[in-house]
Design a protein around this motif. Structure first.
Motif, PDB file in Angstrom:
ATOM      1  N   VAL A 278       2.739   3.138  -1.431  1.00  0.00           N
ATOM      2  CA  VAL A 278       3.098   2.189  -2.624  1.00  0.00           C
ATOM      3  C   VAL A 278       1.527   1.961  -3.084  1.00  0.00           C
ATOM      4  O   VAL A 278       0.469   1.879  -2.498  1.00  0.00           O
ATOM      5  CB  VAL A 278       3.319   0.799  -1.755  1.00  0.00           C
ATOM      6  CG1 VAL A 278       3.481  -0.249  -2.908  1.00  0.00           C
ATOM      7  CG2 VAL A 278       4.539   0.786  -1.138  1.00  0.00           C
ATOM      8  N   MET A 279       1.706   1.974  -4.425  1.00  0.00           N
ATOM      9  CA  MET A 279       0.537   1.607  -5.414  1.00  0.00           C
ATOM     10  C   MET A 279       1.021   0.509  -6.362  1.00  0.00           C
ATOM     11  O   MET A 279       2.191   0.474  -6.745  1.00  0.00           O
ATOM     12  CB  MET A 279      -0.004   3.117  -6.201  1.00  0.00           C
ATOM     13  CG  MET A 279      -0.516   3.856  -5.221  1.00  0.00           C
ATOM     14  SD  MET A 279      -1.213   5.414  -6.066  1.00  0.00           S
ATOM     15  CE  MET A 279      -2.815   4.449  -6.833  1.00  0.00           C
TER      16      MET A 279
ATOM     17  N   THR B  91       4.745  -2.927  -8.561  1.00  0.00           N
ATOM     18  CA  THR B  91       4.464  -1.739  -7.386  1.00  0.00           C
ATOM     19  C   THR B  91       5.404  -0.850  -7.410  1.00  0.00           C
ATOM     20  O   THR B  91       6.335  -0.905  -8.236  1.00  0.00           O
ATOM     21  CB  THR B  91       4.524  -2.448  -5.943  1.00  0.00           C
ATOM     22  OG1 THR B  91       5.849  -2.860  -5.638  1.00  0.00           O
ATOM     23  CG2 THR B  91       3.503  -3.558  -5.816  1.00  0.00           C
ATOM     24  N   ILE B  92       5.209   0.437  -6.933  1.00  0.00           N
ATOM     25  CA  ILE B  92       5.626   1.745  -7.055  1.00  0.00           C
ATOM     26  C   ILE B  92       5.805   2.567  -5.711  1.00  0.00           C
ATOM     27  O   ILE B  92       4.459   2.640  -5.363  1.00  0.00           O
ATOM     28  CB  ILE B  92       5.612   2.573  -8.263  1.00  0.00           C
ATOM     29  CG1 ILE B  92       6.476   3.557  -8.491  1.00  0.00           C
ATOM     30  CG2 ILE B  92       4.190   2.959  -8.486  1.00  0.00           C
ATOM     31  CD1 ILE B  92       6.677   4.593  -9.883  1.00  0.00           C
ATOM     32  N   THR B  93       6.533   3.192  -5.281  1.00  0.00           N
ATOM     33  CA  THR B  93       6.457   3.885  -4.135  1.00  0.00           C
ATOM     34  C   THR B  93       6.261   5.367  -4.467  1.00  0.00           C
ATOM     35  O   THR B  93       6.314   5.763  -5.746  1.00  0.00           O
ATOM     36  CB  THR B  93       7.681   3.715  -3.049  1.00  0.00           C
ATOM     37  OG1 THR B  93       8.717   4.559  -3.707  1.00  0.00           O
ATOM     38  CG2 THR B  93       8.014   2.241  -2.652  1.00  0.00           C
ATOM     39  N   ARG B  94       5.926   6.081  -3.511  1.00  0.00           N
ATOM     40  CA  ARG B  94       5.844   7.550  -3.836  1.00  0.00           C
ATOM     41  C   ARG B  94       7.051   8.050  -4.453  1.00  0.00           C
ATOM     42  O   ARG B  94       6.955   9.041  -5.122  1.00  0.00           O
ATOM     43  CB  ARG B  94       5.428   8.099  -2.561  1.00  0.00           C
ATOM     44  CG  ARG B  94       5.360   9.684  -2.516  1.00  0.00           C
ATOM     45  CD  ARG B  94       5.143  10.273  -1.087  1.00  0.00           C
ATOM     46  NE  ARG B  94       3.921   9.668  -0.416  1.00  0.00           N
ATOM     47  CZ  ARG B  94       2.880  10.558  -0.647  1.00  0.00           C
ATOM     48  NH1 ARG B  94       2.678  11.544  -1.559  1.00  0.00           N
ATOM     49  NH2 ARG B  94       1.657   9.720  -0.086  1.00  0.00           N
TER      50      ARG B  94
ATOM     51  N   ASN C 186      -1.875   1.152  -0.765  1.00  0.00           N
ATOM     52  CA  ASN C 186      -1.559   0.252   0.720  1.00  0.00           C
ATOM     53  C   ASN C 186      -1.822   0.918   2.007  1.00  0.00           C
ATOM     54  O   ASN C 186      -1.664   0.553   3.009  1.00  0.00           O
ATOM     55  CB  ASN C 186       0.230   0.063   0.831  1.00  0.00           C
ATOM     56  CG  ASN C 186       0.764   1.097   1.067  1.00  0.00           C
ATOM     57  OD1 ASN C 186       0.658   2.296   0.491  1.00  0.00           O
ATOM     58  ND2 ASN C 186       1.908   0.992   1.783  1.00  0.00           N
ATOM     59  N   SER C 187      -2.507   2.139   1.674  1.00  0.00           N
ATOM     60  CA  SER C 187      -2.884   2.908   3.121  1.00  0.00           C
ATOM     61  C   SER C 187      -4.016   2.655   3.525  1.00  0.00           C
ATOM     62  O   SER C 187      -4.400   2.108   4.693  1.00  0.00           O
ATOM     63  CB  SER C 187      -3.038   4.557   2.812  1.00  0.00           C
ATOM     64  OG  SER C 187      -3.902   4.748   1.827  1.00  0.00           O
TER      65      SER C 187
END
Length: 113
Positions: A33-34, A50-53, A98-99
């Protein structure tokens, strides 16, 4: 670690548009997630989008229908297209992943009335 560098902020009149970019580098394999957050003077940092991969998106109610988040995984870059800007959108906009919980340095967006 992940490094994030934002760009694209500036001064725009109400009703105008800006496009923010966030370039990521470093250990990106775990990044899913970024997102974009913003902080106005005297206020807490808040979620914008937000947007996921895989392209799933989430937006704050205040920007739905005006802002669009997108992601180019090949370029390791996340974008925020901001249309119909309002003075209340004025803030420093930050990119986040988020990592590792990394943050960029922020880019100022100022919307004049």
């Amino acid at each position: 670690q992940v490094q994030l560098v934002e760009s694209g902020g500036g001064l725009v009149q109400a009703g105008g548009s800006l496009r923010l970019s966030c370039a990521a580098s470093g250990s990106l394999l775990r990044v899913n997630v970024m997102g974009w957050y913003r902080q106005a003077p005297g206020k807490q940092r808040e979620l914008v989008a937000t947007i996921t991969r895989y392209g799933s998106t989430n937006y704050a109610d205040s920007v739905k229908g005006r802002f669009t988040i997108s992601r180019d995984n090949a370029k390791n870059t996340v974008y925020l297209q901001m249309n119909s800007l309002k003075p209340e959108d004025t803030a420093v906009y930050y990119c986040n992943e988020n990592s590792y919980g990394s943050w960029g340095q922020g880019t100022q967006v100022t919307v004049s009335s």
